[in-house]
Structures are given as structure tokens and as C-alpha cells.
Scaffold this motif. Structure first.
Motif, mmCIF file in Angstrom:
data_model
loop_
_atom_site.group_PDB
_atom_site.id
_atom_site.type_symbol
_atom_site.label_atom_id
_atom_site.label_comp_id
_atom_site.label_asym_id
_atom_site.label_seq_id
_atom_site.Cartn_x
_atom_site.Cartn_y
_atom_site.Cartn_z
ATOM 1 N N ILE A 60 9.352 -9.506 -0.331
ATOM 2 C CA ILE A 60 8.922 -9.667 -1.728
ATOM 3 C C ILE A 60 7.676 -10.552 -1.772
ATOM 4 N N ALA A 61 6.671 -10.089 -2.521
ATOM 5 C CA ALA A 61 5.406 -10.819 -2.628
ATOM 6 C C ALA A 61 5.341 -11.627 -3.918
ATOM 7 N N TRP A 85 10.577 -4.861 -7.824
ATOM 8 C CA TRP A 85 10.233 -6.251 -8.156
ATOM 9 C C TRP A 85 9.062 -6.243 -9.130
ATOM 10 N N HIS A 86 9.136 -7.112 -10.150
ATOM 11 C CA HIS A 86 8.062 -7.260 -11.129
ATOM 12 C C HIS A 86 7.839 -8.748 -11.384
ATOM 13 N N LEU A 87 6.574 -9.147 -11.390
ATOM 14 C CA LEU A 87 6.205 -10.510 -11.741
ATOM 15 C C LEU A 87 4.900 -10.430 -12.526
ATOM 16 N N GLY A 88 4.941 -10.816 -13.816
ATOM 17 C CA GLY A 88 3.774 -10.712 -14.679
ATOM 18 C C GLY A 88 3.130 -12.054 -14.943
ATOM 19 N N PHE A 89 1.815 -12.043 -15.111
ATOM 20 C CA PHE A 89 1.033 -13.260 -15.359
ATOM 21 C C PHE A 89 0.001 -13.026 -16.449
ATOM 22 N N GLN A 101 6.438 -4.120 -7.014
ATOM 23 C CA GLN A 101 6.765 -3.647 -5.672
ATOM 24 C C GLN A 101 7.979 -2.741 -5.760
ATOM 25 N N SER A 102 7.994 -1.719 -4.907
ATOM 26 C CA SER A 102 9.130 -0.809 -4.924
ATOM 27 C C SER A 102 9.185 0.021 -3.654
ATOM 28 N N THR A 103 10.355 0.595 -3.439
ATOM 29 C CA THR A 103 10.551 1.540 -2.341
ATOM 30 C C THR A 103 10.468 2.980 -2.843
ATOM 31 N N GLU A 104 10.061 3.168 -4.099
ATOM 32 C CA GLU A 104 9.877 4.510 -4.645
ATOM 33 C C GLU A 104 8.701 5.187 -3.955
ATOM 34 N N LYS A 105 8.522 6.488 -4.183
ATOM 35 C CA LYS A 105 7.391 7.217 -3.601
ATOM 36 C C LYS A 105 6.100 6.536 -4.027
ATOM 37 N N PRO A 106 5.236 6.198 -3.061
ATOM 38 C CA PRO A 106 4.058 5.370 -3.353
ATOM 39 C C PRO A 106 3.171 5.852 -4.496
ATOM 40 N N ARG A 107 2.752 7.089 -4.469
ATOM 41 C CA ARG A 107 1.793 7.545 -5.483
ATOM 42 C C ARG A 107 2.432 7.589 -6.876
#
Length: 173
Positions: A60-61, A85-89, A101-107
Motif C-alpha cells: 500500500i502506497a 485503497w483510496h487516499l484523497g488530499f 490502488q487496486s488489483t483490478e484490471k489495470p486499464r
């Protein structure tokens, strides 16, 4: 006698309304009225970050070393079908920047996370890693796929701000 009662009822109603307005005015005076204050409140995402880093099947970044002008505004981790993962700023110039970030299909994930931005032929190298550029009407994005996970840095901010966020990302626990 009926006329006199009617006048008293109207008088009492006007007096009651006056007392109510006066009471409301006093309450209003004691409430804070900071119109110049920042309506965006920063959140503390450390607990969610630790939890996500333990649960996620990929590193996780999260940013390290950004100035305090970058305000974290939202965080969530979901692991239902695909880990996400979601982190908003809010960036120093008031724009939105999110790390997704996710393990879903990239595109598919990149287009979804960036609100419909489309892949361009351009890339940007940040800290030795090549990020793909996506451009859209609402959001732009920088996208990096490593292993099974895709990282998207997206938002209404400029590519310069998105690159600042991408360069600050760390997966160290």
C-alpha cells in the motif's frame, strides 16, 4: 369581552415572537462565524493505512515528506472482490489529488479511478519508474502497474502536482 380576548391573543403572539427572535439572535451571536476559515478539515489516516498494509495483497502506497499544506481529506480500504485503497488530499493550490490502488484490471481500473480519463501516448519518469499519463475532462492521472497492483495518482490538480504526489509515495510500513 370577545374583542378584548382577541386583542390579547394577538398581543401575546407578537410578544412570544419577539422573545423567540431575541433568543435566536443571542444564540447566533455566541456561535463562531469564521467565514475566512478553511472549510476542509484534515483527517488522520494512519490507522487505516496500518490496517490496509496488513490486509492488502500488495504494498500500500502513502505519501511521505509532503508539506503540511497537503491536507488528507478521505481514506478507505475495501477488499470485497478486488483489493482497493483510496487516499484523497487537497493540494496546496486547493485542487484534489487522490491515490488509488487496486488489483483490478489495470486499464479498466485506471479509467474508473480517474473518472473517465483516457490513456495517452505520453509517459513520465518519476524516481526511476515510468508512469503512464491519462487525460480527461474532469481529472488527469498518472498510472503505474507493478506486479498485480495498479497505482493511480489522479485528480483535478496539474500534472506537476500529481507528479509531486507520485514522487512522495512510499510503501514502507
Amino acid at each position: 369581552m370577545a374583542g378584548r380576548l382577541g386583542k390579547q391573543s394577538v398581543r401575546n403572539m407578537v410578544l412570544s415572537l419577539g422573545v423567540t427572535v431575541l433568543f435566536a439572535g443571542v444564540i447566533w451571536l455566541f456561535l463562531p462565524h469564521d467565514e475566512d476559515g478553511d472549510p476542509v478539515k484534515a483527517i488522520d489516516y494512519r490507522i487505516e493505512l496500518i490496517t490496509a498494509r496488513r490486509a492488502a495483497p500488495y504494498p500500500i502506497a502513502a505519501p511521505e515528506g509532503l508539506s503540511k499544506e497537503w491536507k488528507p481529506t478521505s481514506v478507505r480500504y475495501r477488499s470485497a472482490e478486488a483489493s482497493r485503497w483510496h487516499l484523497g488530499f487537497r493540494s496546496p493550490d486547493g485542487k484534489y489529488v487522490a491515490i488509488e490502488q487496486s488489483t483490478e484490471k489495470p486499464r479498466v481500473f485506471a479509467e474508473q479511478a480517474s473518472r473517465g480519463a483516457r490513456k495517452t501516448d505520453a509517459t513520465q519518469t518519476i524516481d526511476g519508474r515510468v508512469w503512464e499519463k491519462y487525460e480527461g475532462e474532469r481529472y488527469d492521472a498518472l498510472v503505474l502497474t507493478e506486479g498485480d497492483a495498479t497505482t493511480v495518482v489522479t485528480g483535478s490538480a496539474s500534472f506537476t502536482r500529481l507528479a509531486m504526489m507520485a514522487g512522495a509515495l512510499s510503501t514502507k510500513a
